[in-house]
Motif scaffolding. Structure first.
Motif, PDB file in Angstrom:
ATOM      1  N   GLN A  56      -0.257 -22.898  -3.874  1.00  0.00           N
ATOM      2  CA  GLN A  56      -0.706 -21.555  -3.514  1.00  0.00           C
ATOM      3  C   GLN A  56       0.330 -20.494  -3.907  1.00  0.00           C
ATOM      4  O   GLN A  56       0.447 -19.454  -3.263  1.00  0.00           O
ATOM      5  N   LYS A  57       1.054 -20.752  -5.006  1.00  0.00           N
ATOM      6  CA  LYS A  57       2.157 -19.860  -5.371  1.00  0.00           C
ATOM      7  C   LYS A  57       1.701 -18.463  -5.766  1.00  0.00           C
ATOM      8  O   LYS A  57       2.483 -17.511  -5.680  1.00  0.00           O
ATOM      9  N   MET A  58       0.437 -18.308  -6.179  1.00  0.00           N
ATOM     10  CA  MET A  58      -0.039 -16.984  -6.586  1.00  0.00           C
ATOM     11  C   MET A  58      -0.975 -16.350  -5.553  1.00  0.00           C
ATOM     12  O   MET A  58      -1.588 -15.313  -5.802  1.00  0.00           O
ATOM     13  N   PHE A  85      -3.422 -12.784  -5.832  1.00  0.00           N
ATOM     14  CA  PHE A  85      -4.789 -12.929  -6.304  1.00  0.00           C
ATOM     15  C   PHE A  85      -5.836 -13.271  -5.245  1.00  0.00           C
ATOM     16  O   PHE A  85      -7.009 -12.966  -5.424  1.00  0.00           O
ATOM     17  N   TYR A  86      -5.444 -13.930  -4.146  1.00  0.00           N
ATOM     18  CA  TYR A  86      -6.441 -14.264  -3.119  1.00  0.00           C
ATOM     19  C   TYR A  86      -5.812 -14.219  -1.726  1.00  0.00           C
ATOM     20  O   TYR A  86      -5.920 -15.159  -0.944  1.00  0.00           O
ATOM     21  N   PRO A  87      -5.176 -13.109  -1.370  1.00  0.00           N
ATOM     22  CA  PRO A  87      -4.444 -13.037  -0.091  1.00  0.00           C
ATOM     23  C   PRO A  87      -5.326 -13.171   1.138  1.00  0.00           C
ATOM     24  O   PRO A  87      -4.845 -13.606   2.189  1.00  0.00           O
ATOM     25  N   ARG A  88      -6.594 -12.807   1.041  1.00  0.00           N
ATOM     26  CA  ARG A  88      -7.465 -12.859   2.225  1.00  0.00           C
ATOM     27  C   ARG A  88      -8.503 -13.978   2.148  1.00  0.00           C
ATOM     28  O   ARG A  88      -9.434 -14.016   2.949  1.00  0.00           O
ATOM     29  N   VAL A  89      -8.326 -14.914   1.219  1.00  0.00           N
ATOM     30  CA  VAL A  89      -9.275 -16.017   1.048  1.00  0.00           C
ATOM     31  C   VAL A  89      -8.537 -17.335   1.199  1.00  0.00           C
ATOM     32  O   VAL A  89      -7.491 -17.544   0.568  1.00  0.00           O
ATOM     33  N   ASP A  90      -9.051 -18.228   2.042  1.00  0.00           N
ATOM     34  CA  ASP A  90      -8.474 -19.562   2.169  1.00  0.00           C
ATOM     35  C   ASP A  90      -8.803 -20.360   0.916  1.00  0.00           C
ATOM     36  O   ASP A  90      -9.948 -20.381   0.465  1.00  0.00           O
ATOM     37  N   LYS A  91      -7.818 -21.031   0.357  1.00  0.00           N
ATOM     38  CA  LYS A  91      -8.041 -21.752  -0.891  1.00  0.00           C
ATOM     39  C   LYS A  91      -9.106 -22.830  -0.762  1.00  0.00           C
ATOM     40  O   LYS A  91      -9.817 -23.130  -1.727  1.00  0.00           O
ATOM     41  N   VAL A 129       2.456  -8.794  -5.078  1.00  0.00           N
ATOM     42  CA  VAL A 129       1.839  -7.766  -4.239  1.00  0.00           C
ATOM     43  C   VAL A 129       0.332  -7.972  -4.280  1.00  0.00           C
ATOM     44  O   VAL A 129      -0.217  -8.285  -5.334  1.00  0.00           O
ATOM     45  N   PRO A 130      -0.377  -7.840  -3.152  1.00  0.00           N
ATOM     46  CA  PRO A 130      -1.829  -8.043  -3.150  1.00  0.00           C
ATOM     47  C   PRO A 130      -2.544  -7.221  -4.215  1.00  0.00           C
ATOM     48  O   PRO A 130      -2.189  -6.065  -4.472  1.00  0.00           O
ATOM     49  N   CYS A 131      -3.547  -7.829  -4.820  1.00  0.00           N
ATOM     50  CA  CYS A 131      -4.270  -7.202  -5.924  1.00  0.00           C
ATOM     51  C   CYS A 131      -5.072  -5.985  -5.491  1.00  0.00           C
ATOM     52  O   CYS A 131      -5.526  -5.210  -6.346  1.00  0.00           O
ATOM     53  N   TYR A 132      -5.236  -5.782  -4.187  1.00  0.00           N
ATOM     54  CA  TYR A 132      -5.971  -4.606  -3.704  1.00  0.00           C
ATOM     55  C   TYR A 132      -5.030  -3.534  -3.144  1.00  0.00           C
ATOM     56  O   TYR A 132      -5.474  -2.539  -2.585  1.00  0.00           O
ATOM     57  N   ALA A 133      -3.730  -3.735  -3.303  1.00  0.00           N
ATOM     58  CA  ALA A 133      -2.767  -2.731  -2.838  1.00  0.00           C
ATOM     59  C   ALA A 133      -2.933  -1.452  -3.657  1.00  0.00           C
ATOM     60  O   ALA A 133      -3.536  -1.458  -4.736  1.00  0.00           O
ATOM     61  N   PRO A 134      -2.410  -0.320  -3.176  1.00  0.00           N
ATOM     62  CA  PRO A 134      -2.448   0.907  -3.977  1.00  0.00           C
ATOM     63  C   PRO A 134      -1.864   0.665  -5.365  1.00  0.00           C
ATOM     64  O   PRO A 134      -0.939  -0.141  -5.533  1.00  0.00           O
ATOM     65  N   GLU A 177       1.790   0.257  -6.127  1.00  0.00           N
ATOM     66  CA  GLU A 177       2.500  -0.861  -5.511  1.00  0.00           C
ATOM     67  C   GLU A 177       2.222  -2.194  -6.206  1.00  0.00           C
ATOM     68  O   GLU A 177       3.106  -3.055  -6.247  1.00  0.00           O
ATOM     69  N   ARG A 178       1.005  -2.381  -6.718  1.00  0.00           N
ATOM     70  CA  ARG A 178       0.673  -3.680  -7.300  1.00  0.00           C
ATOM     71  C   ARG A 178       1.225  -3.800  -8.724  1.00  0.00           C
ATOM     72  O   ARG A 178       1.777  -2.855  -9.270  1.00  0.00           O
ATOM     73  N   PHE A 179       1.066  -4.984  -9.310  1.00  0.00           N
ATOM     74  CA  PHE A 179       1.618  -5.243 -10.638  1.00  0.00           C
ATOM     75  C   PHE A 179       1.139  -4.169 -11.615  1.00  0.00           C
ATOM     76  O   PHE A 179      -0.044  -3.857 -11.664  1.00  0.00           O
ATOM     77  N   PRO A 180       2.047  -3.583 -12.407  1.00  0.00           N
ATOM     78  CA  PRO A 180       1.659  -2.470 -13.277  1.00  0.00           C
ATOM     79  C   PRO A 180       0.686  -2.899 -14.361  1.00  0.00           C
ATOM     80  O   PRO A 180       0.791  -4.000 -14.909  1.00  0.00           O
ATOM     81  N   ASP A 181      -0.247  -2.016 -14.657  1.00  0.00           N
ATOM     82  CA  ASP A 181      -1.257  -2.259 -15.678  1.00  0.00           C
ATOM     83  C   ASP A 181      -1.546  -0.912 -16.318  1.00  0.00           C
ATOM     84  O   ASP A 181      -1.701   0.089 -15.611  1.00  0.00           O
ATOM     85  N   ASN A 182      -1.642  -0.873 -17.632  1.00  0.00           N
ATOM     86  CA  ASN A 182      -1.879   0.406 -18.298  1.00  0.00           C
ATOM     87  C   ASN A 182      -3.331   0.853 -18.274  1.00  0.00           C
ATOM     88  O   ASN A 182      -3.689   1.867 -18.869  1.00  0.00           O
ATOM     89  N   SER A 183      -4.173   0.121 -17.571  1.00  0.00           N
ATOM     90  CA  SER A 183      -5.583   0.489 -17.462  1.00  0.00           C
ATOM     91  C   SER A 183      -5.776   1.554 -16.374  1.00  0.00           C
ATOM     92  O   SER A 183      -4.870   1.844 -15.595  1.00  0.00           O
ATOM     93  N   VAL A 184      -6.977   2.120 -16.339  1.00  0.00           N
ATOM     94  CA  VAL A 184      -7.291   3.090 -15.303  1.00  0.00           C
ATOM     95  C   VAL A 184      -7.355   2.396 -13.946  1.00  0.00           C
ATOM     96  O   VAL A 184      -7.517   1.171 -13.863  1.00  0.00           O
ATOM     97  N   ASP A 185      -7.253   3.161 -12.881  1.00  0.00           N
ATOM     98  CA  ASP A 185      -7.277   2.605 -11.529  1.00  0.00           C
ATOM     99  C   ASP A 185      -8.728   2.348 -11.112  1.00  0.00           C
ATOM    100  O   ASP A 185      -9.540   3.257 -11.020  1.00  0.00           O
ATOM    101  N   THR A 186      -9.039   1.081 -10.870  1.00  0.00           N
ATOM    102  CA  THR A 186     -10.380   0.697 -10.426  1.00  0.00           C
ATOM    103  C   THR A 186     -10.379   0.162  -8.994  1.00  0.00           C
ATOM    104  O   THR A 186     -11.371  -0.403  -8.540  1.00  0.00           O
ATOM    105  N   GLY A 187      -9.286   0.309  -8.297  1.00  0.00           N
ATOM    106  CA  GLY A 187      -9.232  -0.110  -6.896  1.00  0.00           C
ATOM    107  C   GLY A 187      -8.647  -1.477  -6.658  1.00  0.00           C
ATOM    108  O   GLY A 187      -8.129  -1.747  -5.572  1.00  0.00           O
ATOM    109  N   THR A 188      -8.731  -2.365  -7.639  1.00  0.00           N
ATOM    110  CA  THR A 188      -8.103  -3.691  -7.546  1.00  0.00           C
ATOM    111  C   THR A 188      -7.591  -4.078  -8.927  1.00  0.00           C
ATOM    112  O   THR A 188      -8.008  -3.517  -9.936  1.00  0.00           O
TER     113      THR A 188
END
Length: 279
Positions: free
Chosen positions: A134-136, A140-146, A189-194, A197-208
């Motif tokens: 569960q290293k990631m 990628f799935y902070p609120r879901v049990d594997k 950092v959770p994928c749904y964080a602001p 705060e989350r991993f940087p991506d050069n795409s537009v902000d879509t909320g996750t």
């Protein structure tokens, strides 16, 4: 998420030329193509209907996550031998049309994943069954049990991506700076964080982020509002005009219809050498 459903304007031309130069394969990709033929004589090949997206739409950015360790498994995925997008010809042409529309508005498409070999899907399945890995999870799935990934539909034994007409895709505003590489072991950092705060991506902000195993990834989730919703709709409406259908549970997941191979799941590697007319 691995859910499956049965289912000649002068300034514009100039911009396209500049972007084509910027989107040329990186040296690392070019280097990875050398020696790909060794030991692969018996590998399956792609039908002639498959092409490299870069050959049809060179300005579309590519950030092939499963070639890297920055994905929900946390390691490069089986079958991804080069960081490239392979799709059917009809899909590539439709994406090229959508790209021309977005370039005129100051945006570009960016793909995270395209054709996916069955061996990659099998890799996902093996990982999902290993409940100790569960290293990631934090990203990628902070609120879901594997142990619920199969039941909740995030992982399946077949994927529409293996048929060649499905892409995981987003939009970036131009000029789009390169996304920094992920460093294995760095804090997650959770994928749904602001966005800041989350991993940087050069795409537009879509909320996750991409591949966020969360209901916030549902395209029309009512909690996604304002500019984030507008960005999702920009992607969705642009692609729908070119014959793509969105998977409602994943804002990034689109399939071009009608599919060239609606009932066939392929297993050739993601590599130039898999293509019948590779060059």
């Amino acid at each position: 998420m691995r859910r499956i459903r049965t289912a000649p304007h002068a300034p514009l031309a100039a911009a396209a030329v500049l972007l084509a130069l910027a989107a040329a394969p990186a040296p690392a990709q070019a280097a990875s193509e050398q020696g790909q033929g060794q030991g692969q004589g018996h590998e399956p090949k792609a039908p002639r209907e498959f092409v490299a997206l870069h050959d049809v739409a060179p300005t579309i950015r590519q950030d092939i996550r499963y070639f890297t360790a920055h994905n929900f498994v946390g390691e490069p995925i089986d079958g991804y031998r080069q960081p490239m997008c392979i799709v059917t010809k009809d899909t590539a042409k439709a994406l090229a049309r959508a790209q021309r529309s977005l370039l005129a508005r100051g945006y570009t498409l960016k793909v995270y994943d395209c054709y996916r070999p069955q061996r990659a899907v099998d890799h996902f399945v093996r990982w999902a069954k290993d409940l100790d890995d569960q290293k990631m999870k934090t990203e990628f799935y902070p609120r879901v049990d594997k142990n619920r990934l199969f039941e909740d539909g995030y992982i399946a034994e077949k994927s529409g991506h293996s048929r060649g007409s499905t892409v995981d895709i987003t939009v970036a505003e131009l000029p789009a700076r390169p996304t920094r590489p992920y460093h294995p072991g760095e804090p997650l950092v959770p994928c749904y964080a602001p966005r800041e705060e989350r991993f940087p991506d050069n795409s537009v902000d879509t909320g996750t982020g991409f591949d966020c195993f969360d209901t916030l990834s549902h395209t029309d989730d009512p909690r996604i509002t304002g500019k984030q919703r507008a960005n999702r709709q920009l992607l969705k409406t642009t692609l729908e005009r070119e014959g793509f259908s969105n998977l409602p549970e994943e804002w990034w997941h689109f399939t071009h219809k009608p599919e060239t191979f609606p009932d066939t799941y392929f297993d050739f590697p993601v590599s130039r050498h898999s293509l019948t007319s590779h060059r």
